[in-house]
Each structure stands twice: as C-alpha cells, then as structure tokens.
Design a protein around this motif. Structure first.
Motif, PDB file in Angstrom:
ATOM      1  N   THR A 170       0.711  -1.215   0.082  1.00  0.00           N
ATOM      2  CA  THR A 170       0.070  -0.053   0.074  1.00  0.00           C
ATOM      3  C   THR A 170       0.910   1.262  -0.013  1.00  0.00           C
ATOM      4  N   ASP A 171       2.149   1.253   0.634  1.00  0.00           N
ATOM      5  CA  ASP A 171       2.822   2.247   0.655  1.00  0.00           C
ATOM      6  C   ASP A 171       3.363   2.625  -0.635  1.00  0.00           C
ATOM      7  N   MET A 172       3.340   1.719  -1.648  1.00  0.00           N
ATOM      8  CA  MET A 172       3.907   1.813  -2.741  1.00  0.00           C
ATOM      9  C   MET A 172       3.055   2.804  -3.481  1.00  0.00           C
ATOM     10  N   ILE A 173       1.712   2.454  -3.467  1.00  0.00           N
ATOM     11  CA  ILE A 173       0.667   3.282  -4.022  1.00  0.00           C
ATOM     12  C   ILE A 173       0.773   4.603  -3.704  1.00  0.00           C
ATOM     13  N   HIS A 174       0.884   4.829  -2.667  1.00  0.00           N
ATOM     14  CA  HIS A 174       0.967   6.361  -1.953  1.00  0.00           C
ATOM     15  C   HIS A 174       2.398   7.126  -2.479  1.00  0.00           C
ATOM     16  N   THR A 175       3.462   6.261  -2.452  1.00  0.00           N
ATOM     17  CA  THR A 175       4.547   6.958  -3.062  1.00  0.00           C
ATOM     18  C   THR A 175       4.504   7.171  -4.648  1.00  0.00           C
ATOM     19  N   ARG A 176       4.125   6.289  -5.372  1.00  0.00           N
ATOM     20  CA  ARG A 176       3.798   6.614  -6.738  1.00  0.00           C
ATOM     21  C   ARG A 176       2.717   7.899  -7.111  1.00  0.00           C
ATOM     22  N   VAL A 177       1.659   8.164  -6.369  1.00  0.00           N
ATOM     23  CA  VAL A 177       0.856   8.933  -6.171  1.00  0.00           C
ATOM     24  C   VAL A 177       1.549  10.362  -6.091  1.00  0.00           C
ATOM     25  N   ARG A 178       2.476  10.270  -4.993  1.00  0.00           N
ATOM     26  CA  ARG A 178       3.190  11.422  -4.735  1.00  0.00           C
ATOM     27  C   ARG A 178       4.136  11.837  -5.961  1.00  0.00           C
TER      28      ARG A 178
ATOM     29  N   VAL B  59      -5.994  12.022 -11.779  1.00  0.00           N
ATOM     30  CA  VAL B  59      -7.379  11.093 -11.736  1.00  0.00           C
ATOM     31  C   VAL B  59      -7.121   9.709 -12.114  1.00  0.00           C
ATOM     32  N   TYR B  60      -7.613   8.657 -11.056  1.00  0.00           N
ATOM     33  CA  TYR B  60      -7.231   7.421 -11.167  1.00  0.00           C
ATOM     34  C   TYR B  60      -8.380   6.773 -11.899  1.00  0.00           C
ATOM     35  N   PRO B  61      -8.352   6.238 -13.105  1.00  0.00           N
ATOM     36  CA  PRO B  61      -9.476   5.298 -13.649  1.00  0.00           C
ATOM     37  C   PRO B  61      -9.336   4.019 -12.893  1.00  0.00           C
ATOM     38  N   ILE B  62     -10.893   3.592 -12.421  1.00  0.00           N
ATOM     39  CA  ILE B  62     -10.933   2.650 -11.553  1.00  0.00           C
ATOM     40  C   ILE B  62     -10.789   1.256 -12.508  1.00  0.00           C
ATOM     41  N   LYS B  63     -11.000   1.438 -13.817  1.00  0.00           N
ATOM     42  CA  LYS B  63     -11.134   0.239 -14.641  1.00  0.00           C
ATOM     43  C   LYS B  63      -9.747  -0.512 -14.589  1.00  0.00           C
ATOM     44  N   VAL B  64      -8.593   0.250 -14.311  1.00  0.00           N
ATOM     45  CA  VAL B  64      -7.334  -0.194 -14.265  1.00  0.00           C
ATOM     46  C   VAL B  64      -7.249  -1.433 -13.115  1.00  0.00           C
ATOM     47  N   ASN B  65      -7.919  -1.179 -11.920  1.00  0.00           N
ATOM     48  CA  ASN B  65      -8.211  -2.170 -11.222  1.00  0.00           C
ATOM     49  C   ASN B  65      -9.090  -1.692 -10.038  1.00  0.00           C
ATOM     50  N   GLN B  66     -10.179  -2.141 -10.143  1.00  0.00           N
ATOM     51  CA  GLN B  66     -11.413  -1.864  -9.118  1.00  0.00           C
ATOM     52  C   GLN B  66     -11.424  -2.339  -7.738  1.00  0.00           C
ATOM     53  N   GLN B  67     -10.304  -3.076  -7.356  1.00  0.00           N
ATOM     54  CA  GLN B  67     -10.160  -3.679  -6.009  1.00  0.00           C
ATOM     55  C   GLN B  67     -10.473  -2.720  -4.916  1.00  0.00           C
ATOM     56  N   ARG B  68     -11.589  -2.849  -4.177  1.00  0.00           N
ATOM     57  CA  ARG B  68     -12.044  -1.766  -3.191  1.00  0.00           C
ATOM     58  C   ARG B  68     -10.805  -1.372  -2.262  1.00  0.00           C
TER      59      ARG B  68
ATOM     60  N   VAL C  41       0.061   4.356 -11.762  1.00  0.00           N
ATOM     61  CA  VAL C  41      -0.325   4.373 -10.327  1.00  0.00           C
ATOM     62  C   VAL C  41      -0.263   2.937  -9.814  1.00  0.00           C
ATOM     63  N   SER C  42      -0.845   2.063 -10.409  1.00  0.00           N
ATOM     64  CA  SER C  42      -0.874   0.844  -9.622  1.00  0.00           C
ATOM     65  C   SER C  42      -0.377  -0.283  -9.930  1.00  0.00           C
ATOM     66  N   ALA C  43       0.625  -0.372 -11.080  1.00  0.00           N
ATOM     67  CA  ALA C  43       1.264  -1.422 -11.539  1.00  0.00           C
ATOM     68  C   ALA C  43       2.292  -1.921 -10.722  1.00  0.00           C
ATOM     69  N   ASN C  44       3.241  -0.950 -10.373  1.00  0.00           N
ATOM     70  CA  ASN C  44       4.273  -1.236  -9.578  1.00  0.00           C
ATOM     71  C   ASN C  44       3.885  -2.093  -8.027  1.00  0.00           C
ATOM     72  N   SER C  45       2.710  -1.785  -7.625  1.00  0.00           N
ATOM     73  CA  SER C  45       2.504  -2.113  -6.178  1.00  0.00           C
ATOM     74  C   SER C  45       2.194  -3.522  -5.984  1.00  0.00           C
ATOM     75  N   SER C  46       2.010  -4.232  -7.060  1.00  0.00           N
ATOM     76  CA  SER C  46       1.605  -5.613  -7.057  1.00  0.00           C
ATOM     77  C   SER C  46       2.472  -6.937  -7.494  1.00  0.00           C
ATOM     78  N   VAL C  47       2.849  -7.535  -6.738  1.00  0.00           N
ATOM     79  CA  VAL C  47       3.609  -8.723  -7.350  1.00  0.00           C
ATOM     80  C   VAL C  47       2.953 -10.214  -6.954  1.00  0.00           C
ATOM     81  N   MET C  48       2.857 -10.815  -7.945  1.00  0.00           N
ATOM     82  CA  MET C  48       2.348 -12.524  -7.910  1.00  0.00           C
ATOM     83  C   MET C  48       3.417 -12.949  -7.600  1.00  0.00           C
TER      84      MET C  48
END
Length: 678
Positions: free
Chosen positions: A96-104, A126-135, A371-378
């Motif tokens: 989650t901190d990676m999301i905040h860092t990227r936005v900043r 503006v973040y388009p939620i279609k990219v990842n709508q997870q709540r 915004v969101s790609a970096n924050s997740s790793v499978m």
C-alpha cells in the motif's frame, strides 16, 4: 474470509539456503540484479538483498526508521510467514505504501513542471478505476488523493456507483465520467451534482449531450460538461488504435463545433468546462504525446475563442511503464521518464495558451497504470520440471549400439556426428544430426527401428545438440541462424502453481512482457534456462517470452536455478518461488476462470514507523465451491449425488463403508479448499 495480522513475523533463514555452495562462491546478488534487470525495470521499488532475496522498497528513496535507511520488505520472508498462516502460493502481494509513493511522485513531477514553466494553474491526477477496481486499492488511492487533490474516473454505470460510494465521505474529490452513457447513467450524474459532488460527464456521442441538457433542466442543475475530442494523433504500441480518427470514442472537429453551437443556442456554453482526449494506453514514444498535446491544446484555444467556458484540459491516460527495462519504443517499454512527460505536457499547453493570450487551464491526467502497476507482485511456486533425456554414459551406449549387428544407418551416422564434435565443426555436426533424426523417425514408423534403439538414439541426439550449443556459445559471434532454436529446444520446462489466464491474462492475450525472477537463491548462479508452464490443461498456458533489458527483443528462456529434491514425502522439490512483477494494472480484473482456477489470495502489506512491516489484511482466494457457483453448480446438490453413488457402491460390494466415508470427506474438504494446488 478476511484476516488481520497485528505484527510482523521474524523468521529464521532457511538452513538449506544459508549453506554455502560452490555457485555461491562464484556468484553475487549484484550479478543476479544485473541479470534480471532490476535496476532497469524496478525503478528502485525492488532490489536484491545481500542474502540473495528480493526486497520491496515501497518508499523508494525516502528514509524511515533506523538510521534513515530505506525500509525494506523481504518477499521470501513474507511468503514463509504466510505459509505459517496456511496462506499458500500463488498469492498476490500488494504494498500500500508503494501506491502512496507513486501518487506523490506523479503529483511531484507536475508540481516541478508547473513551477519551472511558471504555469498559472494546477494539476489533478485522476485514477481510472477500470485499471484495478479492487476496493482496498481504490480506497488507498482515494485517501492519498484527498491529501494531494486528485480524483477518480468511472467508465460505466457499475463503476460510477462504486466511485460515488467510495467518495461519500470525501465529496470534494473530482469525478470524471467516461464511457457510453444512457439515461440512467446521466440521471445519476446530475443527481450527484445536485448532491454537491464535483462530477463531470464526458460527452462521447452527440446523443449524450442532448440527455445531459434535458435531465439537468429537469432537476434544475447547472451541470458541468466535458467533451471528448477525437484527435488525429494516436499513440503507439498495442493500443494505438484506441486513438486517432478511427477511435471508438469522441467527437471529430465538425461534431465538436456543432456541440458548442448547440450549447450557445441554449445559453449554456459556459457549462462546457472541459475537453478530453485519449490516444491509447502504454504510449511508448514521447513524440506521440508531444504531437497529441499540441493538437489538444489547439482545440482548447480555438473553442475558448469561439465562446466555450473551458477551464480544464484532460489529457487522458497513456503514461506508460518500462516493463522490460530497455527504455525504448518497444511495446513493453517507454523512451521517456515521468519528469519528461510532465514537463512536455505543461510546456506545450502553456505555449499554446500564451500565444493565444488566454488563461492557463487546469490539467488533468488519467494515469492508472502508472499509479497501480508497481504496487503488486504475484508470487508463485514451482511444482517440478519436465524430465529431459538425461546425458548418457557414452562409452556404455556406444558399446550397446555397436554390438547390434544390424544397427540402423541413421544411428551409426549420429554416432559419427557425435564423435566429430571434438573437431569443432559444430554446424556441420548439427546438420548431420538433424538429417539422422529425420531418417530414424521414418524407420521407426515403418517398423525398422526398435523402441530400445530409438531411446538410445534420442539420448544421443540431445547430447549431441548440447555439445553443439556449448561450442557455439563459446564463440564471440552471435548464434548462426540454423542454431537459433537450439536454446529453446534444450531449455527446461518448469511447471508453476498458477493460471496464466487468471493472474497474467495480458501475457497470454497480447504478449505483454512482465518482469519475472526468483525471489530467493539470488546469491547462487542460475544454471538452467527454462520456460514456464501453468497448471491449466491449455497448451497456451505458458510463458516463453521474457523481458530483456539489453535490447528491444525478448528472451525465449529465463535463467533459473536447479530445483532441489524435497525431503518431504508429498513434495517433488523444495520450495522455489518466482515473482511476477508490475501486475497491479488490469491483470486482476481481466483474469478469467479457465479450468475453474479462481482468484488467488491477496495480501496487503504496509510499513510501520520503526521501519518494519505489518500484514494489514489477508483476503483469501476463491474456494472450489465459489468458482463452481459462478458456473451455476450447486455444491450441496453435487455432494448429494456423490453420496447416492457411494451408497450404491457400498450396497453392491464395490466400496466398504469406510471407503465411502473417506471419499465423501475428500469431496467435502475439496469443495472448501483453494482452487490451486496446496
């Protein structure tokens, strides 16, 4: 089910990995970082630790905790801790901190560009939620946007309803509404405006403008309106067709003029506050942005001159990521930095407005992927590998073959080719081996080559090919064209516990490259070359294209470590984990249920004030019962059917009562279990 952890685990280093091996003496973690291109694609968010594991660095360069060091989260340690909680791979880790860092960082890049260019207005991400709508992810972005002044975008009625709910306690957050709109969609927008929301519907078709005017009059609302322009300019790469004159959305110049004249006839031209366009996702060439921004800013200037009440330019999405680290115009890369992108946008809009003598507009970008790609790793585990014909005892094999008085000629030819490897004429040897292979296959099909002799032949053939490739790789020159397929033919197949179609659909559908590398054992030299196969029964379920930072081309194999045999009776190999990186954009929402493999576990991790980390939330993946329900199966009905069948088997003597109970128990447990292998 949702679990919350109150503290992080301190885990012992795996003894098997801490032992020194010969390869560790020759290989360093820094060499692994270079091999897998971490400095090229990770952007400082991921690195290799001294103990040979991948660490996440959500704050990147911002010091926190002890001695101002960069806080790190060890992925291997995290996975081991999750296993202790019975949360097994495959698992999606979100920082989650990676999301905040990227936005900043995005806001910061535009703030710098606005200051440097003396721009007289503001920027809004503006973040388009279609990219990842997870709540949970959208809530994190919403909370950061509340601080920075960003907004959210909805592209459909369901997304609009989600965004309105997400922002119920933060009504000042801007909302942009894209996509096709019917009366119900627009009525919801107008009522939200009357409620006090800052919401702008973007007109995609002229019919939508009529509905906005009609419904806003019905409710007595002054509804701000956006207009999507269909630009001549288009992006590059896989999504370039989503821009340009043949794009799916938007109004061409004649339609845009018609819309303005219509609004002026109603005295509503001041309500046309924003123009918008979109030239495509993952735009890899900055020159396309330069051209498109020039065109959009000219549209803005001309419409203002004609009386439109414009005050905002929405440049849409397209800000790309360097998935392969090549910093090029390759489809999976970009040839620009975030700072260059922001500077070009601000400078070009300012220049057009200054030349026309009109005020600078507010700038909006809809940068979702960035915004969101970096924050997740499978993270996935390797189950085993395909057995390749082993290197034979050549002396024993040659003796076995030659003692047969009727040894087929192709076998003798291959023996001769193998013996000539020492001469160094490896290309000629390879050609002769291929010819012998074709002739041997023909003889086998006609019944003139025994299965035993064919087995000998295959081992000898692959041994010869290995020798050819080894000699060729020792040359300073590139591989001869005739040998280009050899590295792939001789590569291993590693079977991995995941579904490509569920967790990495863009890899299958559009050949998107994602960075992949082991998350541990990186202080050992990877000696295997492999392709990855998932556990679906689909032949397309494999990854055979890998990021190559050194060029615009992809690699056909991935450098991996030898799998170590397991000492546990139910495991083939010791745990070996791979990370699939930069998967936070689109992959979760596009994944499907091929073979009924469902959503994976998702784990949210954040940093603590002391520089450690905490598992905030664990969202367990789909159970078998849940995915069967998606396909209209009633699990209870299925269980009743199996129970009836086992009772008939008991009555006929095929089953004992104990066997019947065992099968039913396995069936019930299976329904409640993870869809992946455990």
């Amino acid at each position: 089910m949702t679990q919350t952890a109150e503290s992080q685990d301190t885990l012992p280093t795996d003894q098997a990995e801490s032992e020194t091996s010969p390869s560790q003496d020759r290989w360093s973690a820094a060499q692994s970082a270079e091999m897998y291109g971490l400095e090229a694609w990770a952007g400082g968010y991921y690195a290799v630790s001294e103990r040979g594991t991948i660490v996440a660095q959500p704050m990147r360069t911002e010091g926190q905790g002890v001695a101002g060091a960069i806080p790190q989260i060890d992925l291997h340690e995290l996975i081991e801790g999750l296993s202790q909680r019975e949360i097994y791979t495959p698992v999606l880790i979100r920082f989650t901190d990676m999301i905040h860092t990227r936005v900043r960082e995005i806001f910061g890049a535009f703030a710098d560009a606005i200051r440097d260019n003396e721009y007289k207005n503001t920027y809004c991400l503006v973040y388009p939620i279609k990219v990842n709508q997870q709540r949970q992810l959208c809530e994190e972005i919403r909370d950061e946007h509340q601080v920075c002044g960003g907004g959210l975008e909805a592209g459909s009625k369901p997304e609009l309803l989600a965004v309105l709910g997400l922002t119920s306690t933060t009504p000042d957050i801007p909302i942009i509404c894209n996509g096709f709109k019917d009366r119900e969609y627009i009525e919801m927008v107008v009522l939200a405006t009357k409620l006090g929301r800052k919401i702008i519907p973007v007109v995609e078709r002229f019919h939508e403008l009529n509905l906005i005017i009609e419904i806003s009059k019905q409710y007595g609302v002054r509804q701000p309106i956006g207009l999507r322009i269909k630009p001549t300019a288009s992006g590059t790469g896989r999504w370039q067709s989503s821009g340009g004159v043949r794009s799916k959305f938007g109004l061409a110049a004649p339609q845009a003029l018609r819309a303005l004249e219509y609004l002026k006839s109603l005295g509503m031209e001041d309500q046309l506050e924003m123009i918008h366009f979109h030239i495509g996702s993952q735009v890899c060439d900055i020159r396309r942005f330069k051209t498109a921004i020039n065109e959009l800013s000219r549209f803005y200037v001309e419409l203002v001159r004609l009386g439109a009440g414009l005050n905002t330019i929405d440049i849409g999405g397209g800000l790309g990521l360097d998935y392969d680290g090549s910093q090029s115009t390759f489809d999976s890369s970009v040839n620009y930095t975030l700072q260059e992108y922001a500077a070009d946008v601000v400078y070009r809009i300012k220049s057009s407005c200054d030349d026309a003598g009109i005020p600078h507009p507010r700038i909006i970008s809809e940068s979702g992927r960035a915004v969101s790609a970096n924050s997740s790793v499978m993270v996935i585990d390797v189950l085993g590998r395909a057995e390749f014909p082993s290197v034979p005892d050549m002396h024993a094999m040659q003796a076995e073959i030659r003692k047969d008085p009727e040894t087929p000629q192709p076998v003798l030819d291959l023996l001769d080719a193998y013996d000539r490897l020492s001469s160094g004429e490896y290309l000629e040897v390879y050609h002769d081996a291929l010819q012998a292979k074709e002739e041997a296959a023909t003889l086998f099909n006609l019944g003139y080559l025994s299965l035993t002799m064919r087995a000998h032949f295959e081992r000898l053939f692959w041994t010869t090919c290995r020798g050819v490739l080894e000699l060729a790789m020792n040359e300073d020159e590139p591989l001869h064209d005739d040998l280009r397929d050899l590295p792939v033919l001789l590569s291993e197949i590693y079977f991995c516990n995941f579904s490509l179609f569920q967790s990495l659909p863009d890899s299958w559908a559009i050949d998107q490259l994602f960075p992949i590398c082991p998350i541990h054992r990186l202080n050992e030299e990877p000696t295997q070359r492999a392709v990855l196969c998932d556990i679906t029964c689909d032949s397309d379920g494999q990854i055979a294209k890998f990021a190559s930072p050194d060029s615009r081309e992809y690699k056909e194999t991935l450098e991996l470590h030898t799998l170590l045999p397991s000492t546990k009776p139910n495991e083939e190999v010791q745990p070996y984990y791979l990370g699939l990186f930069l998967v936070g954009a689109y992959q979760e929402v596009l994944g499907d249920l091929h073979n009924l493999f469902g959503d994976t576990h998702v784990v949210y991790v954040s940093l603590t004030e002391d520089g450690g980390y905490i598992i905030d939330e664990i969202i367990e993946g789909d159970t078998v019962e849940e995915v069967l329900a998606y396909a209209q199966y009633d699990s209870k009905q299925l269980e009743r059917m199996i129970r009836k069948e086992t009772e008939r088997a008991v009555k006929s003597g095929k089953f004992s009562v104990a066997e019947s109970r065992a099968l039913l128990k396995f069936y019930e447990i299976g329904m409640e279990g993870y869809t992946y292998l455990e």
